[in-house]
Design a protein around this motif. Structure first.
Motif, short mmCIF file in Angstrom:
data_model
loop_
_atom_site.label_atom_id
_atom_site.label_comp_id
_atom_site.label_asym_id
_atom_site.label_seq_id
_atom_site.Cartn_x
_atom_site.Cartn_y
_atom_site.Cartn_z
N ASN A 92 47.83 46.69 43.23
CA ASN A 92 47.45 46.96 41.84
C ASN A 92 45.95 46.82 41.68
O ASN A 92 45.35 45.92 42.27
N ASN A 93 45.36 47.67 40.86
CA ASN A 93 43.93 47.60 40.56
C ASN A 93 43.76 46.63 39.39
O ASN A 93 43.39 47.01 38.29
N SER A 94 44.09 45.36 39.67
CA SER A 94 44.08 44.34 38.62
C SER A 94 43.85 42.98 39.25
O SER A 94 43.80 42.85 40.48
N ARG A 95 43.77 41.98 38.41
CA ARG A 95 43.63 40.60 38.90
C ARG A 95 44.83 40.25 39.78
O ARG A 95 44.68 39.62 40.82
N GLU A 96 46.00 40.65 39.36
CA GLU A 96 47.22 40.38 40.13
C GLU A 96 47.13 40.99 41.54
O GLU A 96 47.49 40.37 42.54
N GLY A 97 46.61 42.19 41.63
CA GLY A 97 46.47 42.86 42.91
C GLY A 97 45.50 42.16 43.84
O GLY A 97 45.77 41.99 45.03
N ILE A 98 44.37 41.70 43.30
CA ILE A 98 43.38 41.03 44.14
C ILE A 98 43.88 39.66 44.58
O ILE A 98 43.63 39.23 45.71
N VAL A 99 44.64 38.98 43.72
CA VAL A 99 45.23 37.69 44.09
C VAL A 99 46.25 37.89 45.21
O VAL A 99 46.25 37.15 46.20
N GLN A 100 47.09 38.90 45.07
CA GLN A 100 48.08 39.21 46.10
C GLN A 100 47.40 39.56 47.42
O GLN A 100 47.80 39.08 48.49
#
Length: 116
Positions: free
Chosen positions: A68-76
């Motif tokens: 995901n191009n989101s905070r969730e994606g970078i955390v993952q």
């Protein structure tokens, strides 16, 4: 494109190399250098100015690999890196190279005060 949960060590190496290429590309390198100069040697400013730029570049790259191009994606993505770093030295080396764009090298002094 594979799902983020099934990224292999080789795929992670490829993604990390793509991030490094982007960070060092003419499009971003000069902007990062300007941001580093503005931050100086102040870690707080580095985290406020440079770190978000690096994360944004990472997000732009990882979205092409199913994250995901989101905070969730970078955390993952970061969690997956940490998992793979423990089993692959090249992933660890590449991740360290990326972190060097926003974290100054840390030298550990060999002289320890034992008089405490």
């Amino acid at each position: 494109m594979s799902s983020p949960q099934s990224v292999s060590v080789d795929q992670m190496r490829q993604i990390l190399n793509e991030i490094i290429d982007a960070l060092e590309s003419p499009d971003y390198a000069s902007k990062l250098d300007e941001a580093k100069e503005a931050a100086g040697n102040e870690m707080l400013k580095m985290m406020q100015i440079v770190f978000p730029m690096v994360v944004q570049i990472e997000m732009e790259t990882i979205k092409h690999h199913g994250f995901n191009n989101s905070r969730e994606g970078i955390v993952q993505f970061t969690q997956l890196i940490r998992d793979l770093e423990s089993i692959d030295g090249e992933v660890a080396r590449l991740h360290t190279q990326i972190r060097s764009h926003y974290l100054p090298p840390v030298s550990i002094s060999s002289s320890v005060d034992t008089s405490l």
